[in-house]
Design a protein around this motif. Structure first.
Motif, PDB file in Angstrom:
ATOM      1  N   ILE A 189       0.816  -1.218   0.000  1.00  0.00           N
ATOM      2  CA  ILE A 189       0.000   0.000   0.000  1.00  0.00           C
ATOM      3  C   ILE A 189       0.849   1.267   0.000  1.00  0.00           C
ATOM      4  O   ILE A 189       0.411   2.331  -0.429  1.00  0.00           O
ATOM      5  CB  ILE A 189      -0.983  -0.009   1.202  1.00  0.00           C
ATOM      6  CG1 ILE A 189      -2.048   1.080   1.026  1.00  0.00           C
ATOM      7  CG2 ILE A 189      -0.258   0.150   2.518  1.00  0.00           C
ATOM      8  CD1 ILE A 189      -3.170   0.987   2.038  1.00  0.00           C
ATOM      9  N   GLY A 190       2.094   1.168   0.418  1.00  0.00           N
ATOM     10  CA  GLY A 190       2.942   2.357   0.480  1.00  0.00           C
ATOM     11  C   GLY A 190       3.751   2.629  -0.775  1.00  0.00           C
ATOM     12  O   GLY A 190       4.574   3.545  -0.802  1.00  0.00           O
ATOM     13  N   ALA A 191       3.519   1.854  -1.826  1.00  0.00           N
ATOM     14  CA  ALA A 191       4.401   1.915  -2.994  1.00  0.00           C
ATOM     15  C   ALA A 191       4.469   3.300  -3.650  1.00  0.00           C
ATOM     16  O   ALA A 191       5.525   3.707  -4.144  1.00  0.00           O
ATOM     17  CB  ALA A 191       3.970   0.872  -4.019  1.00  0.00           C
ATOM     18  N   TYR A 241       4.320   6.206  -2.264  1.00  0.00           N
ATOM     19  CA  TYR A 241       5.269   7.009  -1.496  1.00  0.00           C
ATOM     20  C   TYR A 241       6.690   6.457  -1.669  1.00  0.00           C
ATOM     21  O   TYR A 241       7.655   7.199  -1.803  1.00  0.00           O
ATOM     22  CB  TYR A 241       4.897   7.026  -0.011  1.00  0.00           C
ATOM     23  CG  TYR A 241       3.854   8.063   0.335  1.00  0.00           C
ATOM     24  CD1 TYR A 241       4.229   9.336   0.736  1.00  0.00           C
ATOM     25  CD2 TYR A 241       2.501   7.777   0.234  1.00  0.00           C
ATOM     26  CE1 TYR A 241       3.275  10.289   1.051  1.00  0.00           C
ATOM     27  CE2 TYR A 241       1.536   8.731   0.534  1.00  0.00           C
ATOM     28  CZ  TYR A 241       1.932   9.975   0.949  1.00  0.00           C
ATOM     29  OH  TYR A 241       0.983  10.921   1.246  1.00  0.00           O
TER      30      TYR A 241
END
Lengths: 429, 458
Positions: free
Chosen positions: A53-55, A57
C-alpha cells in the motif's frame, strides 16, 4: 538506475549494483574523499515501501534518497568515507519490516537503518531494531515515536509528527477562517488522530468543533453524509483519503453548488501526488491545505530549494521533470533527504567508525537541539527534542489559487510543540 | 489492534496510524462504470439471443499466410533461453535487493507473466521458442541415451494443475514474491524439478505437465496469427481470434480443471484488492496491514474462488446438458464447451494486467537499458525517470478503462460465439440448452468489469 537522470549516475552503481567492484570503482572516480581511518564505505540500510500500500510514497522516497546520497557523496561522504545505501523492500508489511531490519543489520552489515514511513510497519519493525541495537531512523510522521511507544534506538529527526502538524494549524485557522468547525474524517486511526488533536487545539484557541462526521473507510460515495454538516459551520475540515477522494470533492461541489459555502481546510495527504489543477478538482479553488513542504515553488523560495528540486528531478510545480502529470509526494519526501543529513551530522559528531559506535551515534543525535535551514534541511529550520527523539519544524498553509497551492502562512515551530510524553534518554540501550 | 499499543497514554494521546494511505485517487471511480456494465451485459445477452436464433455464425477459417523453412530450431532457442534464465537467476541471487531494479523480478513478473501473454494473444505461442526446458532436456536425454518414460503422461494435466495452484499461491498469498532472492530460489527449484521429471519422462511431457507452458499455450490459442511447425517446415496462419480454438481437440477433464483454476486465479487476483473483499475479511482498505496479516484468509479465499468458478462453470454445463437432453458422458460435452473459456481467460489476463504493463514495464525498460547501473544505454534510451502521471490523468485513465472494457466485452462475445459453434458441433438443437451458459457469460462479463472498476485497497 531507473529513476536517475544523467547527472545522478556516477554513484548509483555502488548503491545498487551489488557488484563487488563497485566501491573500489567509485573511490577511484571520486578522489575528494579524504583519508579516513577506514576508507571502506559507510553502508546504510533503507527500509523501502517498494510494494504494497505504500508503494506510491516508496517510489518518491527512493528517488529523493538517491538524490540526497549523490549530493552527500559529492560533498565528501561521511567522516571522509563514501556512503552506500542498500534498499530493501518491506512490502509495507510489519512482519516483513522486522525481517528487513534484521536482514539489513545482520546480512547486509548496514551501520544503521532509515526510511520507513507507514506507522504500522514502523511499529512492527522498531522492536527488532531495539533488540539488534541498531539505530532506526524513521520518516513516518507518526506520533508513536514521541508518545513513548518505541525505544531508545528509534528516532524521528527528519519530519514533524502528526500531532504537532495538526495542532499547529489551529491558531491560524481560528483567526482567519472561523471558529465553528465541522470535521469530516475517515473512521479509523488516522482520522481519529486528526479528530482528537485538532479538536483539542481548537478548544485551546477558543473555538469549537460543532460536528464530527466519521465516514466508514470502505465508503465510496458521500452524498448521505454531507447533509450532516451543520449550516452554521464556518470551517469545514476534511482529511478524506484513498481512491474515492475525487468522488468526495465532486460530491462536495455538487452539495454546495454555486451557493455559499464555509471556508474549507484540508490536509494535503488527501491529494498528495495529485495535481490540484486536474479536472474534477475545480471545487477546491480558494480552499486551504496543510503542506509539510510547499509543493509549488514560492516566489521567496530560498536558493537551496531550486538545488533540491533539480537534484530530485521535480519542477516548480512539484511534478517530475520528465512527466508534468507525475506529481511527487512533496509534502513528505523531504524527510528522507533531511534524515540522511542528520545521519551525517550524527556520525561526524560521534566520530563514528564502525558498528561498535552505534550507541555513541544515538547519543550524539540525542544531544542535538536544532538544525538550521539550508540544503541539508530543505524544508526549513527545526528543533530536536532528544528526550522524545522527535523533531519539530514549521508547517505551511497554502491556498489553491488558479489550481496551484500558494502559501499563505508559515507556522512557527513553537505552534506545534506539546508537553513531553517520554524521556528515552532515561532508558537503557 | 497493534497501533493501540500498551503504552498508549489515554485515548486522546494514543499513538495511531499517522500517515493515511498512499492509494491514489481513482479516476475510474468517477466514470459511469455502472452504465458500462449494464451495457456490456445487454450486448452479451442480445448476442446470445441472436446467435441462438439466427444459427448463422461467423466462419472461423484459417488462412495460410506463408510457408518457410524453420530458421531457428526450437532446441537452440530453448537452450539460449535457458542460458538467459541462468543469467537472471545469478542476478536474483547476487544483484540489487530492490525488486524494481532487479532484472529477475522485472523480467519474470512483468515480462513473462504480463508482456509475453499479451504478445502471445496477438502473435501466437511465443513461449514455445522460449521454453527453458525443452532444449536442455532434449540435450541431456540425447547425451545419456535415454528414450523411454516413467509413465508421467498418464497423469494428464494434473501436475500442471498442482503447479498452477502453487504458483498462484506464491503470486497472490506468499509474503515476498517480488523479492529477487526468494524468486531466484523458487524459480531455480521449480526449473530443476521440471527438468528432472522431463528427463525421466521425455521433453514432450513439458507441454502437458508444466503449468506455464500449458497456460501460455492456452492463451496463445486466441491469437489471430500463429505458427505451426511440422518438422523443418513452419507455416504461418491467420484467422479470426478463436479460430485455433475450434481446431483443438476437446479438453480433457484435467485441462478443464486447469482452465477453471486459471480463471479463478485471475479473478482472485482482482478480488483480493477490492474494498469489497477487504471489508469481508475485516481489513481496513485505507490502511491495509500487509500480506502477513491475511495469508490464512486469502489462502482460503483463493480456494473458495476456485471452487465457485469450477462449480458455476461445470454447473452451467450440466444444466445445459439437462435442458438440451444430452445423454452422452459429461466430459464429452464439457471438454469442447470449456474451450470457449480460453477466450475469457485471455481477455481478462490482458485487461487485468494492462496497467501493470504500463507501470512496471517502464522499470523493465530502464533495467534492460542499463542492467549494471553504469549509465549504459543498451536499448539506446537516454536515462529516464519512471513516470506514473497517467494514473491520475483523466484522459489517460478513461482511455485505459475503455480498453479494458473492450477487452472484457470482446473476450466474452468471442467466448459466446465459440460456445455456440462448439455446441452446434455437438449437435445441439434446443436453444434453451444455451441458457445457463449465456447467463454465466453475462455474469462473468459484469464480474470482470466490476473487478476492474472497484475501489482497491492495495
Amino acid at each position: 538506475m531507473t529513476t536517475d537522470l544523467a547527472g545522478l549516475k556516477t554513484n548509483r552503481r555502488t548503491v545498487l549494483g551489488g557488484l563487488a567492484a563497485g566501491g573500489a570503482l567509485m573511490l577511484g572516480a571520486a578522489p575528494r574523499f579524504v583519508q579516513a581511518q577506514s576508507s571502506a564505505p559507510i553502508k546504510l540500510g533503507f527500509q523501502l515501501h517498494r510494494t504494497g500500500i505504500g508503494a506510491a510514497y516508496g517510489r518518491w522516497y527512493e528517488r529523493t534518497t538517491q538524490a540526497a546520497l549523490k549530493l552527500l557523496n559529492d560533498q565528501g561522504g561521511i567522516n571522509g568515507r563514501p556512503v552506500e545505501i542498500v534498499f530493501e523492500d518491506d512490502g509495507t508489511d510489519p512482519k516483513r519490516g522486522a525481517e528487513v531490519v534484521e536482514k539489513l543489520t545482520t546480512q547486509a552489515g548496514c551501520d544503521l537503518i532509515f526510511g520507513p514511513l507507514f506507522s504500522h510497519v514502523v511499529i512492527g519493525s522498531a522492536p527488532r531494531a531495539g533488540e539488534l541495537k541498531v539505530p532506526y531512523l524513521v520518516c513516518s510522521e507518526g506520533y508513536h515515536v514521541a508518545s513513548g511507544m518505541l525505544n531508545r534506538w528509534t528516532l524521528q529527526p527528519g519530519i514533524t509528527d502528526v500531532r504537532a502538524q495538526v495542532s499547529s494549524m489551529a491558531p491560524w485557522v481560528m483567526q482567519n477562517l472561523g471558529k465553528k468547525v465541522t470535521m469530516v474524517f475517515p473512521d479509523y486511526a488516522f482520522g481519529h488522530d486528526h479528530r482528537d488533536f485538532f479538536t483539542e487545539a481548537v478548544k485551546a484557541q477558543g473555538g469549537e468543533v460543532i460536528a464530527q462526521i466519521a465516514i466508514p473507510p470502505t465508503e465510496t460515495s458521500f452524498t448521505r453524509y454531507l447533509p450532516q454538516i451543520p449550516a452554521e459551520t464556518e470551517v469545514l475540515y476534511h482529511v478524506m483519503v484513498g481512491p474515492a477522494v475525487l468522488t468526495f470533492v465532486k460530491e462536495l461541489g455538487e452539495f454546495y453548488g454555486s451557493g455559499a459555502r464555509p471556508q474549507i481546510f484540508g490536509f494535503i495527504d488527501s491529494l498528495e501526488a495529485v495535481d490540484t489543477a486536474a479536472p474534477g478538482l475545480e471545487f477546491l479553488e480558494g480552499t486551504h491545505f496543510w503542506e509539510g513542504h510547499c509543493r509549488v515553488k514560492q516566489a521567496d523560495a530560498p536558493e537551496w530549494e531550486g538545488t533540491y528540486r533539480a537534484a530530485v528531478g521535480v519542477d516548480d510545480n512539484g511534478a517530475s521533470v520528465s512527466d508534468a502529470r507525475d506529481v511527487s509526494t512533496y509534502a513528505h519526501m523531504f524527510s528522507c533527504w533531511e534524515t540522511l543529513f542528520v545521519i551525517k551530522k550524527g556520525m561526524e559528531a560521534s566520530g563514528y567508525q564502525s558498528t561498535a559506535d552505534r550507541q555513541k551515534f544515538v547519543e550524539a543525535i540525542e544531544a542535538m537541539t536544532a538544525f538550521d535551514a539550508g540544503l541539508d534541511h530543505v524544508q526549513g529550520a527545526k528543533t530536536f527534542n532528544g528526550k522524545t527523539h522527535q523533531v519539530f519544524g514549521q508547517q505551511f498553509i497554502s491556498k489553491v489559487e488558479g489550481g496551484k497551492l500558494m502559501r499563505v502562512h508559515a507556522t512557527s515551530i513553537e505552534d506545534g510543540v506539546y508537553p513531553d510524553a517520554v524521556d528515552y534518554t532515561a532508558q537503557s540501550f | 489492534m497493534i497501533r493501540r499499543g500498551g503504552l498508549a497514554l489515554g485515548l486522546a494521546l494514543a499513538p495511531a496510524g499517522a500517515l493515511a494511505c498512499a492509494l491514489p485517487p481513482s479516476i475510474i471511480l468517477t466514470l459511469p462504470t455502472g452504465h458500462y456494465m449494464a451495457g456490456a451485459a445487454g450486448v452479451v445477452a442480445l448476442t446470445a439471443l441472436w446467435g441462438g436464433a439466427a444459427r448463422r455464425l461467423p466462419a472461423f477459417r484459417a488462412r495460410l499466410l506463408l510457408e518457410r523453412a524453420v530458421f531457428l530450431p526450437e532446441t537452440l532457442t530453448s537452450y539460449l533461453s535457458f542460458l538467459a534464465l541462468l543469467g537472471l537467476l545469478f542476478l536474483g541471487f547476487t544483484g540489487t535487493r530492490d525488486p524494481m531494479h532487479n532484472l529477475l523480478t522485472l523480467v519474470f513478473w512483468t515480462g513473462i507473466w504480463v508482456a509475453l501473454p499479451l504478445a502471445s494473444l496477438i502473435f501466437g505461442n511465443l513461449w514455445r521458442a522460449l521454453n527453458p526446458w525443452t532444449g536442455p532436456v532434449r540435450l541431456v536425454r540425447h547425451l545419456i541415451g535415454r528414450t523411454g518414460g516413467i509413465g508421467l503422461s498418464r497423469l494428464g494435466h494434473w501436475p500442471a494443475v498442482a503447479g498452477l495452484l502453487a504458483f498462484l499461491w506464491f503470486q497472490l498469498v506468499a509474503l515476498s514474491p517480488d523479492d529477487p532472492l526468494v524468486l531466484a530460489q523458487v524459480i531455480g527449484a521449480y526449473w530443476l524439478v521440471v527438468f528432472l521429471l522431463a528427463v525421466l519422462e521425455g521433453e514432450d511431457w513439458v507441454q502437458e505437465g508444466e503449468f506455464m507452458t500449458l497456460y501460455l499455450g492456452f492463451l496463445a490459442r486466441i491469437a489471430p496469427f500463429w505458427l505451426e511447425i511440422d518438422g523443418r517446415r513452419a507455416r504461418l496462419y491467420a484467422g479470426l481470434p478463436g479460430t485455433q480454438i475450434l481446431r483443438l481437440p476437446p479438453l480433457t477433464p484435467s485441462a478443464v480443471i486447469f482452465v477453471t483454476l486459471a480463471l479463478a486465479g485471475l479473478t482472485f487476483d482482482g478480488l483480493m484488492e477490492t474494498f469489497f473483499w477487504m471489508a469481508l475479511i475485516g481489513e481496513n482498505p485505507l490502511e491495509f496491514t500487509g500480506r502477513s496479516a491475511v495469508q490464512g484468509v486469502n489462502t482460503l479465499g483463493l480456494l473458495a474462488v476456485w471452487a465457485l468458478t469450477a462449480g458455476s462453470i461445470l454447473g452451467a454445463l450440466a444444466l445445459g446438458r439437462r435442458l438440451g437432453r444430452h445423454t452422452g458422458p459429461f466430459w464429452a460435452s464439457a471438454g469442447p464447451a470449456m474451450l470457449a473459456f480460453l477466450a475469457i481467460a485471455a481477455g481478462y489476463h490482458a485487461a487485468h494486467y494492462l496497467v501493470t504493463l504500463l507501470t512496471s514495464g517502464q522499470y523493465v525498460l530502464a533495467a534492460m537499458n542499463d542492467p549494471f547501473f553504469r549509465g549504459d544505454a543498451l536499448l539506446g534510451l537516454e536515462p529516464f525517470f519512471v513516470g506514473f502521471g497517467f494514473l491520475t490523468d483523466q484522459a489517460a485513465m478513461t482511455a485505459i478503462w475503455n480498453s479494458q472494457f473492450a477487452l472484457i466485452l470482446g473476450a466474452h462475445l468471442l467466448a459466446l460465439l465459440l460456445a455456440l459453434h462448439l455446441s452446434a458441433r455437438l449437435g445441439d438443437t434446443r436453444a434453451i440448452a444455451h441458457l445457463p451458459m449465456t447467463a454465466l457469460m453475462v455474469g462473468y462479463t459484469v464480474l470482470g468489469l466490476w473487478l476492474l472498476s472497484s475501489p482497491r485497497g492495495v
